[in-house]
Scaffold this motif. Structure first.
Motif, PDB file in Angstrom:
ATOM      1  N   PHE A 165     -59.907  18.053  26.801  1.00 49.63           N
ATOM      2  CA  PHE A 165     -61.178  17.435  26.434  1.00 49.63           C
ATOM      3  C   PHE A 165     -61.381  17.508  24.922  1.00 49.63           C
ATOM      4  O   PHE A 165     -61.756  16.528  24.283  1.00 49.63           O
ATOM      5  N   ARG A 166     -61.099  18.655  24.335  1.00 56.73           N
ATOM      6  CA  ARG A 166     -61.247  18.804  22.880  1.00 56.73           C
ATOM      7  C   ARG A 166     -60.279  17.885  22.133  1.00 56.73           C
ATOM      8  O   ARG A 166     -60.643  17.295  21.116  1.00 56.73           O
ATOM      9  N   LEU A 198     -83.534  13.639  30.120  1.00 55.29           N
ATOM     10  CA  LEU A 198     -83.854  14.313  28.858  1.00 55.29           C
ATOM     11  C   LEU A 198     -83.054  15.602  28.727  1.00 55.29           C
ATOM     12  O   LEU A 198     -82.483  15.883  27.661  1.00 55.29           O
ATOM     13  N   TYR A 199     -82.983  16.372  29.783  1.00 55.71           N
ATOM     14  CA  TYR A 199     -82.238  17.627  29.792  1.00 55.71           C
ATOM     15  C   TYR A 199     -80.768  17.368  29.432  1.00 55.71           C
ATOM     16  O   TYR A 199     -80.203  18.030  28.562  1.00 55.71           O
ATOM     17  N   VAL A 200     -80.181  16.379  30.083  1.00 55.77           N
ATOM     18  CA  VAL A 200     -78.774  16.042  29.834  1.00 55.77           C
ATOM     19  C   VAL A 200     -78.581  15.563  28.397  1.00 55.77           C
ATOM     20  O   VAL A 200     -77.616  15.942  27.734  1.00 55.77           O
ATOM     21  N   ARG A 201     -79.489  14.745  27.895  1.00 53.99           N
ATOM     22  CA  ARG A 201     -79.357  14.245  26.518  1.00 53.99           C
ATOM     23  C   ARG A 201     -79.448  15.375  25.492  1.00 53.99           C
ATOM     24  O   ARG A 201     -78.761  15.338  24.463  1.00 53.99           O
ATOM     25  N   ILE A 202     -80.250  16.383  25.768  1.00 51.61           N
ATOM     26  CA  ILE A 202     -80.321  17.541  24.861  1.00 51.61           C
ATOM     27  C   ILE A 202     -78.977  18.269  24.861  1.00 51.61           C
ATOM     28  O   ILE A 202     -78.456  18.623  23.802  1.00 51.61           O
ATOM     29  N   ILE A 203     -78.411  18.463  26.049  1.00 56.42           N
ATOM     30  CA  ILE A 203     -77.098  19.105  26.134  1.00 56.42           C
ATOM     31  C   ILE A 203     -76.047  18.259  25.420  1.00 56.42           C
ATOM     32  O   ILE A 203     -75.242  18.775  24.629  1.00 56.42           O
ATOM     33  N   GLU A 204     -76.067  16.959  25.675  1.00 53.50           N
ATOM     34  CA  GLU A 204     -75.099  16.071  25.026  1.00 53.50           C
ATOM     35  C   GLU A 204     -75.225  16.114  23.508  1.00 53.50           C
ATOM     36  O   GLU A 204     -74.221  16.097  22.800  1.00 53.50           O
ATOM     37  N   SER A 205     -76.451  16.159  23.010  1.00 51.53           N
ATOM     38  CA  SER A 205     -76.623  16.180  21.553  1.00 51.53           C
ATOM     39  C   SER A 205     -76.017  17.440  20.952  1.00 51.53           C
ATOM     40  O   SER A 205     -75.453  17.398  19.859  1.00 51.53           O
ATOM     41  N   ALA A 206     -76.098  18.547  21.678  1.00 50.00           N
ATOM     42  CA  ALA A 206     -75.482  19.780  21.188  1.00 50.00           C
ATOM     43  C   ALA A 206     -73.966  19.723  21.333  1.00 50.00           C
ATOM     44  O   ALA A 206     -73.229  20.101  20.424  1.00 50.00           O
ATOM     45  N   LEU A 207     -73.495  19.234  22.470  1.00 50.82           N
ATOM     46  CA  LEU A 207     -72.055  19.183  22.718  1.00 50.82           C
ATOM     47  C   LEU A 207     -71.336  18.181  21.826  1.00 50.82           C
ATOM     48  O   LEU A 207     -70.242  18.434  21.340  1.00 50.82           O
ATOM     49  N   TYR A 208     -71.948  17.007  21.675  1.00 52.13           N
ATOM     50  CA  TYR A 208     -71.256  15.902  21.022  1.00 52.13           C
ATOM     51  C   TYR A 208     -71.819  15.564  19.651  1.00 52.13           C
ATOM     52  O   TYR A 208     -71.554  14.491  19.127  1.00 52.13           O
ATOM     53  N   GLY A 209     -72.567  16.475  19.057  1.00 54.98           N
ATOM     54  CA  GLY A 209     -73.121  16.232  17.725  1.00 54.98           C
ATOM     55  C   GLY A 209     -72.066  15.862  16.708  1.00 54.98           C
ATOM     56  O   GLY A 209     -72.307  15.050  15.817  1.00 54.98           O
ATOM     57  N   LEU A 244     -69.444  14.112  17.235  1.00 52.06           N
ATOM     58  CA  LEU A 244     -69.100  12.703  17.418  1.00 52.06           C
ATOM     59  C   LEU A 244     -70.127  11.799  16.756  1.00 52.06           C
ATOM     60  O   LEU A 244     -69.788  10.790  16.156  1.00 52.06           O
ATOM     61  N   VAL A 245     -71.386  12.155  16.925  1.00 45.50           N
ATOM     62  CA  VAL A 245     -72.465  11.296  16.484  1.00 45.50           C
ATOM     63  C   VAL A 245     -72.658  11.366  14.980  1.00 45.50           C
ATOM     64  O   VAL A 245     -72.740  10.340  14.304  1.00 45.50           O
ATOM     65  N   ASP A 246     -72.756  12.578  14.438  1.00 48.40           N
ATOM     66  CA  ASP A 246     -73.025  12.674  13.002  1.00 48.40           C
ATOM     67  C   ASP A 246     -72.357  13.856  12.305  1.00 48.40           C
ATOM     68  O   ASP A 246     -72.790  14.285  11.246  1.00 48.40           O
ATOM     69  N   GLY A 247     -71.312  14.394  12.900  1.00 42.12           N
ATOM     70  CA  GLY A 247     -70.541  15.435  12.237  1.00 42.12           C
ATOM     71  C   GLY A 247     -71.131  16.832  12.332  1.00 42.12           C
ATOM     72  O   GLY A 247     -70.634  17.754  11.693  1.00 42.12           O
ATOM     73  N   ARG A 248     -72.175  17.034  13.117  1.00 36.68           N
ATOM     74  CA  ARG A 248     -72.781  18.369  13.246  1.00 36.68           C
ATOM     75  C   ARG A 248     -71.981  19.204  14.237  1.00 36.68           C
ATOM     76  O   ARG A 248     -71.495  18.699  15.235  1.00 36.68           O
ATOM     77  N   ASN A 249     -71.916  20.501  13.951  1.00 31.78           N
ATOM     78  CA  ASN A 249     -71.265  21.413  14.889  1.00 31.78           C
ATOM     79  C   ASN A 249     -72.163  21.638  16.098  1.00 31.78           C
ATOM     80  O   ASN A 249     -73.387  21.588  15.983  1.00 31.78           O
ATOM     81  N   ALA A 250     -71.541  21.921  17.232  1.00 33.56           N
ATOM     82  CA  ALA A 250     -72.295  22.175  18.468  1.00 33.56           C
ATOM     83  C   ALA A 250     -73.159  23.418  18.288  1.00 33.56           C
ATOM     84  O   ALA A 250     -72.686  24.446  17.823  1.00 33.56           O
ATOM     85  N   ASP A 251     -74.432  23.314  18.624  1.00 35.02           N
ATOM     86  CA  ASP A 251     -75.343  24.458  18.586  1.00 35.02           C
ATOM     87  C   ASP A 251     -75.950  24.610  19.970  1.00 35.02           C
ATOM     88  O   ASP A 251     -77.088  24.215  20.220  1.00 35.02           O
ATOM     89  N   LEU A 252     -75.168  25.179  20.862  1.00 36.98           N
ATOM     90  CA  LEU A 252     -75.610  25.324  22.238  1.00 36.98           C
ATOM     91  C   LEU A 252     -76.721  26.353  22.370  1.00 36.98           C
ATOM     92  O   LEU A 252     -77.557  26.246  23.267  1.00 36.98           O
ATOM     93  N   ALA A 253     -76.772  27.336  21.473  1.00 33.85           N
ATOM     94  CA  ALA A 253     -77.842  28.335  21.540  1.00 33.85           C
ATOM     95  C   ALA A 253     -79.200  27.682  21.277  1.00 33.85           C
ATOM     96  O   ALA A 253     -80.186  27.970  21.965  1.00 33.85           O
ATOM     97  N   LEU A 254     -79.266  26.802  20.292  1.00 36.91           N
ATOM     98  CA  LEU A 254     -80.510  26.084  20.009  1.00 36.91           C
ATOM     99  C   LEU A 254     -80.887  25.189  21.182  1.00 36.91           C
ATOM    100  O   LEU A 254     -82.046  25.170  21.615  1.00 36.91           O
ATOM    101  N   ALA A 255     -79.923  24.472  21.708  1.00 35.80           N
ATOM    102  CA  ALA A 255     -80.194  23.604  22.858  1.00 35.80           C
ATOM    103  C   ALA A 255     -80.720  24.427  24.030  1.00 35.80           C
ATOM    104  O   ALA A 255     -81.671  24.026  24.702  1.00 35.80           O
ATOM    105  N   THR A 293     -71.056  24.242  30.115  1.00 37.84           N
ATOM    106  CA  THR A 293     -70.766  23.839  28.728  1.00 37.84           C
ATOM    107  C   THR A 293     -69.688  24.720  28.108  1.00 37.84           C
ATOM    108  O   THR A 293     -68.863  24.228  27.340  1.00 37.84           O
ATOM    109  N   GLU A 294     -69.671  26.012  28.451  1.00 40.12           N
ATOM    110  CA  GLU A 294     -68.616  26.889  27.932  1.00 40.12           C
ATOM    111  C   GLU A 294     -67.250  26.430  28.427  1.00 40.12           C
ATOM    112  O   GLU A 294     -66.283  26.387  27.663  1.00 40.12           O
ATOM    113  N   ARG A 295     -67.179  26.086  29.703  1.00 39.65           N
ATOM    114  CA  ARG A 295     -65.904  25.599  30.264  1.00 39.65           C
ATOM    115  C   ARG A 295     -65.484  24.284  29.616  1.00 39.65           C
ATOM    116  O   ARG A 295     -64.314  24.070  29.311  1.00 39.65           O
TER     117      ARG A 295
END
Length: 181
Positions: A92-93, A141-152, A154-165, A83-85
């Motif tokens: 990609f960004r 489920l694991y991938v969807r949690i990562i995606e929600s943090a990475l692509y938040g 895109l979905v609803d304007g949230r910043n990525a919170d990889l630490a929480l994920a 995810t860091e890469r």
């Protein structure tokens, strides 16, 4: 005749240079017609999915190769490195920023076939880590949690919170490995 693999490789080069894939320009670069390009790829979304997966697959392979931990900690280390890469990859960004709707569709639906490939890779990572209860459903489920943090964003304007994920994923993996900590 141009092969699907040749188109994907050309698409990767184009994406790395421009942060997107423009079918007309790619066709021109490859000296084929747009009709031929679409006949091979079927759609821009599919080509973008193939390109994004090929580039991500390389990053994931590097993350797996560089991993120093084992078991659940190794799974988390691979996720962290990958995810860091991914977040540091400028093309990609640029793509996420310039084409958020396309990115969401390609990355998070069947249109780009990215999620299914990532889920299969994650299931393999679980197996290699010795997590016997890891199923395709858990990998999904694991991938969807990562995606929600990475692509938040895109979905609803949230910043990525990889630490929480990562905290959530760590708890899931702890339960799987029956670690009482």
């Amino acid at each position: 005749m141009v092969s699907d693999d040749e188109v994907t490789r050309a698409g990767c080069r184009f994406f790395l240079a421009h942060g997107t894939v423009e079918m007309s320009r790619l066709a021109e670069d490859m000296c084929v017609s747009r009709a031929t390009l679409y006949r091979i790829t079927h759609s821009r979304d599919r080509l973008l999915g193939d390109v994004l997966w090929r580039l991500a697959e390389r990053m994931l392979a590097d993350a797996r190769r560089e991993c120093t931990a084992t078991g659940a900690e190794g799974v988390l280390e691979v996720t962290r490195r990958f995810t860091e890469r991914l977040l540091a990859a400028e093309p990609f960004r640029r793509f996420l920023t310039a084409e958020p709707e396309v990115a969401a569709r390609v990355l998070m639906t069947g249109a780009g076939r990215v999620t299914e490939r990532v889920v299969a890779a994650q299931h393999e990572i679980f197996r290699e880590a010795g997590l016997p209860e890891a199923t395709d459903d858990l990998a999904y489920l694991y991938v969807r949690i990562i995606e929600s943090a990475l692509y938040g964003e895109l979905v609803d304007g949230r910043n990525a919170d990889l630490a929480l994920a990562e905290r959530v994923l760590k708890e899931i993996l702890r339960q799987l490995s029956h670690d009482p900590r």
